[in-house]
Design a protein around this motif. Structure first.
Motif, short mmCIF file in Angstrom:
data_model
loop_
_atom_site.label_atom_id
_atom_site.label_comp_id
_atom_site.label_asym_id
_atom_site.label_seq_id
_atom_site.Cartn_x
_atom_site.Cartn_y
_atom_site.Cartn_z
N GLU A 109 64.52 99.24 41.68
CA GLU A 109 63.78 98.81 42.87
C GLU A 109 63.41 100.01 43.74
OE1 GLU A 109 64.02 94.95 45.75
OE2 GLU A 109 64.53 94.98 43.64
N TRP A 110 64.32 100.98 43.84
CA TRP A 110 64.05 102.19 44.64
C TRP A 110 62.82 102.94 44.09
CZ3 TRP A 110 66.55 104.01 49.03
CH2 TRP A 110 66.19 105.30 49.44
N VAL A 136 69.26 98.31 41.67
CA VAL A 136 68.89 99.02 42.91
C VAL A 136 68.06 100.25 42.58
CG1 VAL A 136 69.80 100.31 44.87
CG2 VAL A 136 70.83 98.13 44.25
N ARG A 157 59.95 105.95 50.19
CA ARG A 157 61.22 106.47 49.68
C ARG A 157 61.01 107.75 48.87
NH1 ARG A 157 62.74 100.46 47.63
NH2 ARG A 157 63.92 99.76 49.45
N ARG A 183 73.92 98.90 40.25
CA ARG A 183 73.36 100.26 40.25
C ARG A 183 71.99 100.29 39.59
NH1 ARG A 183 75.72 104.39 35.96
NH2 ARG A 183 74.38 103.03 34.71
N ILE A 239 74.81 103.88 46.36
CA ILE A 239 74.97 103.32 45.02
C ILE A 239 74.29 104.18 43.97
CG2 ILE A 239 74.31 101.36 43.54
CD1 ILE A 239 74.67 99.59 46.05
N LEU A 254 70.19 93.80 48.21
CA LEU A 254 69.82 95.19 47.95
C LEU A 254 68.70 95.35 46.93
CD1 LEU A 254 73.40 96.75 47.83
CD2 LEU A 254 71.77 96.85 49.71
N ALA A 255 68.52 94.38 46.04
CA ALA A 255 67.45 94.47 45.03
C ALA A 255 66.83 93.09 44.83
CB ALA A 255 68.02 95.02 43.73
N ARG A 288 75.19 90.42 47.07
CA ARG A 288 74.87 91.82 47.34
C ARG A 288 73.61 92.24 46.58
NH1 ARG A 288 78.71 97.04 46.31
NH2 ARG A 288 77.73 98.43 47.84
N GLU A 327 69.15 100.99 53.57
CA GLU A 327 68.73 102.07 52.69
C GLU A 327 69.87 103.04 52.41
OE1 GLU A 327 64.71 102.59 51.57
OE2 GLU A 327 66.13 100.97 51.19
N GLU A 354 73.00 102.22 52.25
CA GLU A 354 73.85 101.54 51.28
C GLU A 354 73.26 101.65 49.88
OE1 GLU A 354 75.98 97.18 50.55
OE2 GLU A 354 74.78 97.53 52.36
N ARG A 355 71.95 101.51 49.76
CA ARG A 355 71.31 101.67 48.45
C ARG A 355 71.51 103.08 47.91
NH1 ARG A 355 66.70 98.34 50.99
NH2 ARG A 355 66.78 96.35 49.87
#
Length: 231
Positions: free
Chosen positions: A193-194, A190, A52, A187, A88, A222-223, A218, A82, A84-85
């Motif tokens: 985690e990103w 995520v 990422r 938010r 956010i 996502l996380a 969700r 990704e 969708e992440r």
């Protein structure tokens, strides 16, 4: 007394462009038995986090091309997840500017060069922040903040949002309040985690469990690492 002119904002000093993580091929995984259709729909596809792009200063706007290239390199359904992440977290820095303008951050700043600037941050705009230290005001660019410092700032504002929540609101307002908390919890988790720091998102996950449980499916998708230990 500091005068902050929003027109003609000062430009940051020239510096090297935001650092982005290189795109590297994913390591091949050993084959495993295919899960049932019911289970597969609940398990998010594994994505090597090191691929990422992680812009310094949370400047996602400046790295739009790298992000588009990254998304194009993924196969479905990982690309959709990704994307969708990113939807956010793309605007997290502008959102943070608004929060810091409304309520002063008071815990000082840790910079990527190892310095700690003690004091409140009374002035902030899209380009920089000003810390009021004992020695005088110090101007800092967003790109100089460590990611852990960003996580601390996000925790600070999430904690105050939860602390100031009113459990005695009428039902419609109470639901809106819980949605607002859930949006921020999601938010923050995520984003952490990103950036490969899921443990920094566990405060958000814990508050989501307690105050916005409707967001848990969700958040789990996502996380998932931020929910470790939450059951």
């Amino acid at each position: 007394l500091y005068v902050w002119q929003r027109k003609g904002k000062p430009e940051p000093a020239p510096d090297s462009p935001p650092v982005e993580a290189p795109v590297v091929p994913a390591a091949a995984a050993a084959p495993s038995p295919a899960p049932s259709a019911a289970v597969a729909s609940e398990v998010p596809p594994a994505i090597p986090a090191e691929r990422r792009p992680r812009p310094r200063g949370l400047d996602f706007a400046a790295t739009a091309a790298a992000l588009d290239t990254y998304l194009a390199s993924l196969a479905e359904p990982a690309r959709a997840l990704e994307s969708e992440r990113l939807d956010i977290i793309r605007a997290v820095r502008p959102q943070l500017v608004r929060e810091m303008e409304y309520l002063v951050y008071t815990d000082g700043l840790d910079l990527i060069d190892g310095r700690h600037l003690a004091g409140p941050v009374p002035l902030v705009n899209e380009n920089q922040l000003v810390v009021r230290t004992e020695e005088g005001p110090v101007t800092v660019r967003w790109e100089e903040l460590s990611f852990i410092q960003f996580a601390r700032i996000l925790d600070f504002y999430l904690d105050r949002r939860v602390t100031q929540a009113d459990p005695n609101l009428p039902p419609a307002q109470l639901a809106a309040q819980r949605r607002a908390i859930g949006d921020v919890c999601l938010r923050n988790a995520v984003l952490c985690e990103w950036y490969g720091e899921p443990e920094r998102g566990r405060l958000a996950a814990d508050l989501c469990v307690r105050h916005a449980a409707d967001y848990l499916p969700r958040l789990r998708r996502l996380a998932p690492a931020a929910l470790a230990g939450q059951g």
